[in-house]
Design a protein around this motif. Structure first.
Motif, mmCIF file in Angstrom:
data_model
loop_
_atom_site.group_PDB
_atom_site.id
_atom_site.type_symbol
_atom_site.label_atom_id
_atom_site.label_comp_id
_atom_site.label_asym_id
_atom_site.label_seq_id
_atom_site.Cartn_x
_atom_site.Cartn_y
_atom_site.Cartn_z
ATOM 1 N N GLY A 1 0.839 -1.076 0.051
ATOM 2 C CA GLY A 1 0.127 -0.017 0.118
ATOM 3 C C GLY A 1 0.675 1.066 -0.066
ATOM 4 O O GLY A 1 0.592 2.252 -0.714
ATOM 5 N N GLY A 2 1.795 1.487 0.978
ATOM 6 C CA GLY A 2 2.560 2.514 0.741
ATOM 7 C C GLY A 2 3.561 2.682 -0.438
ATOM 8 O O GLY A 2 3.612 3.782 -1.149
ATOM 9 N N LEU A 3 4.149 1.422 -1.056
ATOM 10 C CA LEU A 3 4.518 1.646 -2.378
ATOM 11 C C LEU A 3 3.620 2.242 -3.515
ATOM 12 O O LEU A 3 3.830 3.039 -4.357
ATOM 13 C CB LEU A 3 5.098 0.254 -2.864
ATOM 14 N N ILE A 4 2.371 1.695 -3.215
ATOM 15 C CA ILE A 4 1.489 2.034 -4.263
ATOM 16 C C ILE A 4 1.259 3.668 -4.215
ATOM 17 O O ILE A 4 1.049 4.460 -5.140
ATOM 18 C CB ILE A 4 0.167 1.360 -4.327
ATOM 19 N N GLN B 1 1.772 9.046 -6.433
ATOM 20 C CA GLN B 1 1.917 10.450 -6.071
ATOM 21 C C GLN B 1 3.157 10.966 -7.229
ATOM 22 O O GLN B 1 2.910 12.235 -7.801
ATOM 23 C CB GLN B 1 2.427 10.736 -4.589
ATOM 24 N N LEU B 2 4.100 10.151 -7.575
ATOM 25 C CA LEU B 2 4.943 10.585 -8.460
ATOM 26 C C LEU B 2 4.531 10.731 -9.769
ATOM 27 O O LEU B 2 4.586 11.703 -10.845
ATOM 28 C CB LEU B 2 6.108 9.658 -8.428
ATOM 29 N N ILE B 3 3.737 9.743 -10.081
ATOM 30 C CA ILE B 3 3.091 9.577 -11.331
ATOM 31 C C ILE B 3 2.135 10.701 -11.775
ATOM 32 O O ILE B 3 1.835 11.347 -12.769
ATOM 33 C CB ILE B 3 2.359 8.143 -11.688
ATOM 34 N N ASP B 4 1.147 10.937 -10.649
ATOM 35 C CA ASP B 4 0.342 12.057 -10.795
ATOM 36 C C ASP B 4 0.909 13.564 -10.966
ATOM 37 O O ASP B 4 0.482 14.549 -11.731
ATOM 38 C CB ASP B 4 -0.589 12.105 -9.600
ATOM 39 N N ALA B 5 2.154 13.616 -10.225
ATOM 40 C CA ALA B 5 2.796 14.790 -10.220
ATOM 41 C C ALA B 5 3.611 15.003 -11.780
ATOM 42 O O ALA B 5 3.398 16.029 -12.445
ATOM 43 C CB ALA B 5 3.955 14.823 -9.335
ATOM 44 N N ALA B 6 4.170 13.906 -12.279
ATOM 45 C CA ALA B 6 4.463 13.968 -13.590
ATOM 46 C C ALA B 6 3.300 14.247 -14.695
ATOM 47 O O ALA B 6 3.515 15.135 -15.726
ATOM 48 C CB ALA B 6 5.209 12.811 -14.040
ATOM 49 N N TRP C 1 7.634 15.761 -2.082
ATOM 50 C CA TRP C 1 8.730 15.246 -1.364
ATOM 51 C C TRP C 1 8.143 14.526 -0.036
ATOM 52 O O TRP C 1 8.409 13.558 0.547
ATOM 53 C CB TRP C 1 10.086 15.622 -1.212
ATOM 54 N N GLN C 2 7.369 15.504 0.677
ATOM 55 C CA GLN C 2 6.892 15.063 1.966
ATOM 56 C C GLN C 2 5.718 14.253 1.732
ATOM 57 O O GLN C 2 5.620 13.302 2.416
ATOM 58 C CB GLN C 2 6.488 16.491 2.631
ATOM 59 N N ILE C 3 4.847 14.177 0.826
ATOM 60 C CA ILE C 3 3.942 13.292 0.650
ATOM 61 C C ILE C 3 4.357 11.900 0.204
ATOM 62 O O ILE C 3 4.151 10.829 0.756
ATOM 63 C CB ILE C 3 2.917 13.855 -0.344
ATOM 64 N N VAL C 4 5.554 11.725 -0.561
ATOM 65 C CA VAL C 4 6.040 10.956 -1.197
ATOM 66 C C VAL C 4 6.715 10.099 0.077
ATOM 67 O O VAL C 4 6.696 8.928 0.334
ATOM 68 C CB VAL C 4 7.061 11.015 -2.192
ATOM 69 N N ALA C 5 7.558 10.742 0.901
ATOM 70 C CA ALA C 5 8.186 10.127 1.999
ATOM 71 C C ALA C 5 7.185 9.678 2.849
ATOM 72 O O ALA C 5 7.440 8.878 3.615
ATOM 73 C CB ALA C 5 8.947 11.409 2.807
ATOM 74 N N GLN C 6 6.015 10.307 3.330
ATOM 75 C CA GLN C 6 5.006 9.578 4.148
ATOM 76 C C GLN C 6 4.787 8.486 3.544
ATOM 77 O O GLN C 6 4.463 7.471 4.646
ATOM 78 C CB GLN C 6 3.814 10.652 4.180
#
Length: 545
Positions: A179-182, A187-192, A207-212
């Motif tokens: 779940g965390g990896l998904i 988040q990265l794909i949506d940002a791109a 980066w904070q959202i991804v780090a969470q």
């Protein structure tokens, strides 16, 4: 496979009043431990936040925490001492209630402390120091460690359900990690995607959202690896671990993979047929879809390799599970497609909502249909080797039965809508519009039930022996220890339910696995007592059921 032998155990637990005594004692212990842990976590939270004004004046909360910790805590310690005494454990260790208590409490403590600690770490990254979750995590981590120590105790740990708690913990860790990896990938794909569609630079808080999300992914991976590899859940070929492997491979991971593909395909079809909604709204689930498909495929591939090393029964159960999940997606897609086509009786097909519904149904039908074709292989469905697959007849009956149940429910819904339409004809809504969801579901389940009923009829008419003949119903095995290899060999050779009774004192030179299995060859009885004696001797005694 190497055999594992535990120390000699006490005689089996006595039922009757002793069972009632154990149930009440373990229930009280669980209740007092939960109350005491709640009070301790409240006190620890106050210790971490002494400068908070609202905490300083919360006398009611302080009184609750003090009462919970200072009253329930000593009671929990007293109850635990009464249970943990040598005399009590000698009677209770073989009881099913002892491992059930440990499984329930250790799993609950693991869930509470991991959710609290991982949430605290994730919130700290984004919002700064906040010790509220830390106190709960520390206290419940101690509760989990305490129960883990009792579970692993060589002389007082349970002799039954030995792999249940680690298997559940590995599943929890895998869920957190996947779940965390998904979430991080999404988040990265949506940002791109946002940057490409809007021509803007991704904001810094990304980066904070991804780090969470990575906190959950890393924490879950560590938890999963500890139980899956370190505690040997991966190598367990019995009990709950086998069920867990089939569930992860044949159901959970494939469902995540298929769901991600369905969403992705529906987005692509929307783009290919012309946009009728803002691009940002259409691409909103894109990251989750791609990430789910990728992570689901990784989890499925990894566990499929383990399934390939297991018995024919495990491989068959996994294969049938994948076919069932794929069929569920395909049937749902077919029903939604019929629903969308029926909706055109009152609205044009190119209307936004109807078109989106149709494309979603077609996506589920295509993805589920392809996966079902690959897993079930309908062209080879009636081959003798396929007919002889373990559990196939049970699978067909389950699918047919579930389809008939859903069809019955949808018929009732259609009947209700018909009478409601006749009695309330002035509403302006047609009967098709009222019942199109039920009609689509009825069509899909009718096709599924018809197909599997035909396959079942062919299997019954064939001369292939589908179900193995079990000449022994139950085996009671007396040995010096719990030899997992011997237990699995007897179960595989007889197909019977095997109960192990451990000697109070071990014997020298117990017979090996081959000797015990050979001694059971040709025996027919409802209940068989097998005594693994000294100097390689085996006594097989048929009993009257």
């Amino acid at each position: 496979m190497t055999s594992t032998t535990s120390s000699p155990a006490a005689p089996p637990a006595v039922g009757g009043v002793q069972t009632v005594r154990r149930f009440i004692t373990y229930a009280l212990l669980a209740a007092t431990v939960i109350i005491a842990a709640s009070g301790l976590s409240g006190l620890l939270d106050r210790l971490f936040t002494l400068n908070r004004i609202e905490v300083s004046y919360d006398n009611y909360g302080l009184a609750t925490s003090l009462a919970s910790a200072l009253v329930a805590g000593p009671l929990a310690a007293l109850l635990w001492w009464l249970i943990w005494r040598d005399g009590t454990m000698a009677r209770d260790r073989a009881s099913i209630l002892w491992p059930v208590y440990l499984v329930v409490m250790s799993t609950a403590a693991l869930l509470v402390f991991t959710i609290a600690l991982l949430s605290w770490l994730a919130d700290t990254i984004r919002y700064g120091w906040n010790p509220a979750g830390l106190a709960v995590g520390i206290v419940w981590a101690l509760v989990w460690g305490w129960h883990y120590w009792m579970w692993q105790h060589p002389a007082k740990g349970p002799t039954r359900l030995q792999g249940a708690a680690p298997a559940l913990a590995s599943l929890i860790g895998l869920t957190y990690g996947a779940g965390g990896l998904i979430s991080a990938l999404a988040q990265l794909i949506d940002a791109a995607a946002d940057a490409g569609s809007r021509s803007v630079v991704v904001s810094d808080p990304l980066w904070q959202i991804v780090a969470q999300s990575l906190v959950w992914a890393i924490g879950g991976a560590l938890l999963w690896r500890w139980h899956w590899v370190r505690l040997g859940v991966r190598n367990q070929t019995f009990g709950f671990s086998t069920v867990l492997l089939v569930f992860i491979t044949g159901i959970a991971s494939l469902a995540v993979f298929a769901f991600g593909l369905i969403i992705l395909l529906s987005i692509l079809l929307e783009l290919a047929t012309g946009l009728q909604q803002p691009i940002a709204s259409l691409l909103d689930p894109l990251g989750t879809a791609i990430a789910g498909a990728v992570v689901g495929a990784l989890v499925f591939t990894y566990h499929s390799r383990i399934v390939a090393e297991r018995s024919a029964g495990v491989r068959a159960a996994t294969s049938l599970s994948t076919a069932g999940v794929s069929l569920a997606f395909a049937a749902s897609g077919f029903g939604v497609t019929i629903n969308a086509l029926l909706a055109t009786s009152s609205d044009p097909l190119l209307a936004g909502n109807i078109r989106s519904l149709l494309l979603a149904g077609l996506s589920a039908l295509v993805v589920g249909g392809v996966l079902w074709w690959l897993t079930w292989r309908p062209r080879e469905a009636s081959l003798p080797e396929r007919v002889a697959t373990p559990g196939r007849r049970v699978f067909l009956v389950i699918i047919f039965g579930l389809s008939a149940l859903v069809a019955l429910i949808t018929l009732l819904v259609i009947g209700f809508q018909l009478f409601a339409f006749l009695l309330d004809g002035g509403s302006g809504e047609s009967f098709i519009e009222r019942s199109r969801q039920a009609l689509g579901l009825l069509t899909a389940t009718g096709l599924v039930a018809t197909y599997h009923f035909m396959i079942w009829r062919k299997d019954r008419a064939s001369d292939v022996d589908i179900e193995p003949v079990h000449r022994i119903g139950r085996v009671t095995l007396v040995s010096s220890g719990t030899n997992v290899e011997l237990l699995e060999a007897v179960r595989a050779a007889t197909g019977a339910r095997v109960t192990v009774l451990q000697r109070a004192e071990p014997v020298t030179r117990e017979p090996d696995v081959a000797a015990v299995v050979a001694a059971l060859d040709g025996v027919e009885a409802a209940h068989v007592l097998v005594v693994a004696g000294a100097k390689g001797k085996v006594a097989v005694i048929p009993l009257v059921s």
